[in-house]
Design a protein around this motif. Sequence first.
Motif, mmCIF file in Angstrom:
data_model
loop_
_atom_site.group_PDB
_atom_site.id
_atom_site.type_symbol
_atom_site.label_atom_id
_atom_site.label_comp_id
_atom_site.label_asym_id
_atom_site.label_seq_id
_atom_site.Cartn_x
_atom_site.Cartn_y
_atom_site.Cartn_z
ATOM 1 N N ARG A 276 -76.871 51.462 56.156
ATOM 2 C CA ARG A 276 -77.811 52.564 56.057
ATOM 3 C C ARG A 276 -78.833 52.230 54.972
ATOM 4 O O ARG A 276 -78.457 51.888 53.855
ATOM 5 C CB ARG A 276 -77.078 53.869 55.733
ATOM 6 C CG ARG A 276 -77.986 55.084 55.726
ATOM 7 C CD ARG A 276 -77.197 56.375 55.768
ATOM 8 N NE ARG A 276 -76.294 56.520 54.635
ATOM 9 C CZ ARG A 276 -75.464 57.552 54.485
ATOM 10 N NH1 ARG A 276 -75.402 58.495 55.410
ATOM 11 N NH2 ARG A 276 -74.675 57.641 53.436
ATOM 12 N N ALA A 277 -80.122 52.306 55.339
ATOM 13 C CA ALA A 277 -81.202 51.985 54.407
ATOM 14 C C ALA A 277 -82.093 53.204 54.218
ATOM 15 O O ALA A 277 -82.553 53.802 55.193
ATOM 16 C CB ALA A 277 -82.032 50.810 54.920
ATOM 17 N N CYS A 278 -82.320 53.573 52.962
ATOM 18 C CA CYS A 278 -83.150 54.727 52.625
ATOM 19 C C CYS A 278 -84.331 54.254 51.794
ATOM 20 O O CYS A 278 -84.146 53.540 50.806
ATOM 21 C CB CYS A 278 -82.326 55.751 51.857
ATOM 22 S SG CYS A 278 -83.267 57.196 51.303
ATOM 23 N N GLY A 279 -85.541 54.604 52.204
ATOM 24 C CA GLY A 279 -86.718 54.231 51.433
ATOM 25 C C GLY A 279 -88.001 54.488 52.201
ATOM 26 O O GLY A 279 -88.150 54.015 53.329
ATOM 27 N N THR B 168 -82.535 55.078 57.851
ATOM 28 C CA THR B 168 -82.101 54.556 59.151
ATOM 29 C C THR B 168 -80.718 53.936 59.008
ATOM 30 O O THR B 168 -80.384 53.368 57.963
ATOM 31 C CB THR B 168 -83.089 53.505 59.688
ATOM 32 O OG1 THR B 168 -82.728 53.163 61.023
ATOM 33 C CG2 THR B 168 -83.108 52.251 58.829
ATOM 34 N N ALA B 169 -79.913 54.076 60.037
ATOM 35 C CA ALA B 169 -78.597 53.433 60.080
ATOM 36 C C ALA B 169 -78.614 52.399 61.196
ATOM 37 O O ALA B 169 -79.305 52.577 62.201
ATOM 38 C CB ALA B 169 -77.506 54.471 60.330
ATOM 39 N N SER B 170 -77.883 51.322 61.009
ATOM 40 C CA SER B 170 -77.830 50.302 62.054
ATOM 41 C C SER B 170 -76.426 49.728 62.155
ATOM 42 O O SER B 170 -75.750 49.518 61.146
ATOM 43 C CB SER B 170 -78.851 49.189 61.787
ATOM 44 O OG SER B 170 -78.556 48.494 60.596
ATOM 45 N N PHE B 171 -76.028 49.484 63.378
ATOM 46 C CA PHE B 171 -74.674 49.037 63.709
ATOM 47 C C PHE B 171 -74.793 47.733 64.468
ATOM 48 O O PHE B 171 -75.502 47.651 65.472
ATOM 49 C CB PHE B 171 -73.994 50.114 64.566
ATOM 50 C CG PHE B 171 -72.567 49.832 64.936
ATOM 51 C CD1 PHE B 171 -71.536 50.214 64.092
ATOM 52 C CD2 PHE B 171 -72.246 49.214 66.129
ATOM 53 C CE1 PHE B 171 -70.209 49.981 64.434
ATOM 54 C CE2 PHE B 171 -70.927 48.972 66.484
ATOM 55 C CZ PHE B 171 -69.903 49.357 65.630
ATOM 56 N N GLU B 172 -74.114 46.688 63.992
ATOM 57 C CA GLU B 172 -74.242 45.361 64.602
ATOM 58 C C GLU B 172 -73.181 45.131 65.677
ATOM 59 O O GLU B 172 -72.000 45.407 65.463
ATOM 60 C CB GLU B 172 -74.117 44.285 63.522
ATOM 61 C CG GLU B 172 -74.373 42.877 64.031
ATOM 62 C CD GLU B 172 -74.384 41.865 62.908
ATOM 63 O OE1 GLU B 172 -75.419 41.759 62.210
ATOM 64 O OE2 GLU B 172 -73.356 41.180 62.714
ATOM 65 N N ILE B 173 -73.629 44.633 66.837
ATOM 66 C CA ILE B 173 -72.726 44.315 67.947
ATOM 67 C C ILE B 173 -73.161 42.979 68.536
ATOM 68 O O ILE B 173 -74.357 42.754 68.776
ATOM 69 C CB ILE B 173 -72.772 45.389 69.053
ATOM 70 C CG1 ILE B 173 -72.653 46.794 68.468
ATOM 71 C CG2 ILE B 173 -71.665 45.151 70.078
ATOM 72 C CD1 ILE B 173 -72.844 47.897 69.487
ATOM 73 N N SER B 174 -72.219 42.097 68.789
ATOM 74 C CA SER B 174 -72.552 40.781 69.330
ATOM 75 C C SER B 174 -72.775 40.854 70.838
ATOM 76 O O SER B 174 -72.267 41.749 71.521
ATOM 77 C CB SER B 174 -71.429 39.781 69.035
ATOM 78 O OG SER B 174 -70.280 40.082 69.805
ATOM 79 N N PHE B 175 -73.554 39.895 71.359
ATOM 80 C CA PHE B 175 -73.743 39.796 72.808
ATOM 81 C C PHE B 175 -72.390 39.630 73.497
ATOM 82 O O PHE B 175 -72.166 40.158 74.591
ATOM 83 C CB PHE B 175 -74.634 38.605 73.154
ATOM 84 C CG PHE B 175 -76.059 38.753 72.694
ATOM 85 C CD1 PHE B 175 -76.652 39.990 72.590
ATOM 86 C CD2 PHE B 175 -76.822 37.633 72.371
ATOM 87 C CE1 PHE B 175 -77.967 40.128 72.178
ATOM 88 C CE2 PHE B 175 -78.135 37.761 71.958
ATOM 89 C CZ PHE B 175 -78.707 39.006 71.860
ATOM 90 N N ALA B 176 -71.479 38.875 72.858
ATOM 91 C CA ALA B 176 -70.163 38.642 73.459
ATOM 92 C C ALA B 176 -69.393 39.953 73.600
ATOM 93 O O ALA B 176 -68.735 40.186 74.616
ATOM 94 C CB ALA B 176 -69.373 37.649 72.608
ATOM 95 N N GLN B 177 -69.471 40.822 72.577
ATOM 96 C CA GLN B 177 -68.782 42.111 72.649
ATOM 97 C C GLN B 177 -69.382 42.994 73.731
ATOM 98 O O GLN B 177 -68.671 43.734 74.416
ATOM 99 C CB GLN B 177 -68.861 42.827 71.304
ATOM 100 C CG GLN B 177 -67.996 42.212 70.220
ATOM 101 C CD GLN B 177 -68.265 42.847 68.868
ATOM 102 O OE1 GLN B 177 -69.393 42.920 68.405
ATOM 103 N NE2 GLN B 177 -67.202 43.310 68.236
ATOM 104 N N LEU B 178 -70.703 42.931 73.891
ATOM 105 C CA LEU B 178 -71.361 43.734 74.919
ATOM 106 C C LEU B 178 -71.111 43.179 76.309
ATOM 107 O O LEU B 178 -71.196 43.912 77.297
ATOM 108 C CB LEU B 178 -72.869 43.785 74.661
ATOM 109 C CG LEU B 178 -73.319 44.561 73.429
ATOM 110 C CD1 LEU B 178 -74.807 44.357 73.195
ATOM 111 C CD2 LEU B 178 -73.013 46.045 73.590
#
Length: 201
Positions: free
Chosen positions: A68-71, A137-147
């Motif tokens: 989560r990044a605030c600014g 903003t919040a961001s969640f990382e997911i790999s192509f392999a997981q998808l």
Amino acid sequence: GQPVTATGTERALAVLFDSGPRPRPDHDEELASVFARAGTPIAVSHHEARLSRTIVERWSMGPHDLFRACGDGLVLSRSPAHVQSDAPEVIRLGYQQRGRYTLIAGDHAEQGGHGRVNITDQTQPCIFTQAGSDATTASFEISFAQLDVQPDVIRRARPRLLRSPVYGLLHGHLARLCEGIGQVELTDAGPLIGDATALLT
């Protein structure tokens, strides 16, 4: 005003960086170093030199991380050189918790405000800018392999997110997740919540 490094498993929520209420110009470079140490080189700047307090947090969710990044005016960009040096085959699923944003990635450009979900392909150059009081903003990382989805499919689907019949479910999930991030009672459920987020995506 110094970057703060996560302390392993001691806390599910860690403050990775806090510029303090009186940020200095070199804080952008310090934050860029934090991202580089995390394995994703990113250039950090502020739109129209509007240097504001910037805070970056990470919530550990088992094998997944939610950042989560605030600014206000925060600009995060990955150049072709950044991508060439390190381009993990992942997407970042974004949720604009407060404020508004613009995103340019490859040949795709979009704008959105509070509550908007977006996808950034980390194998492409991109520029993300957010603005507004307490913009977060919040961001969640997911790999192509997981998808289990090819990158070209992800890129074609990206402009169509709002038309997906699953968008409402994913949106509601992310909204509640961002509201509850860091709550002690959610710590043990972090891995399950992370898996659920990946499956919904």
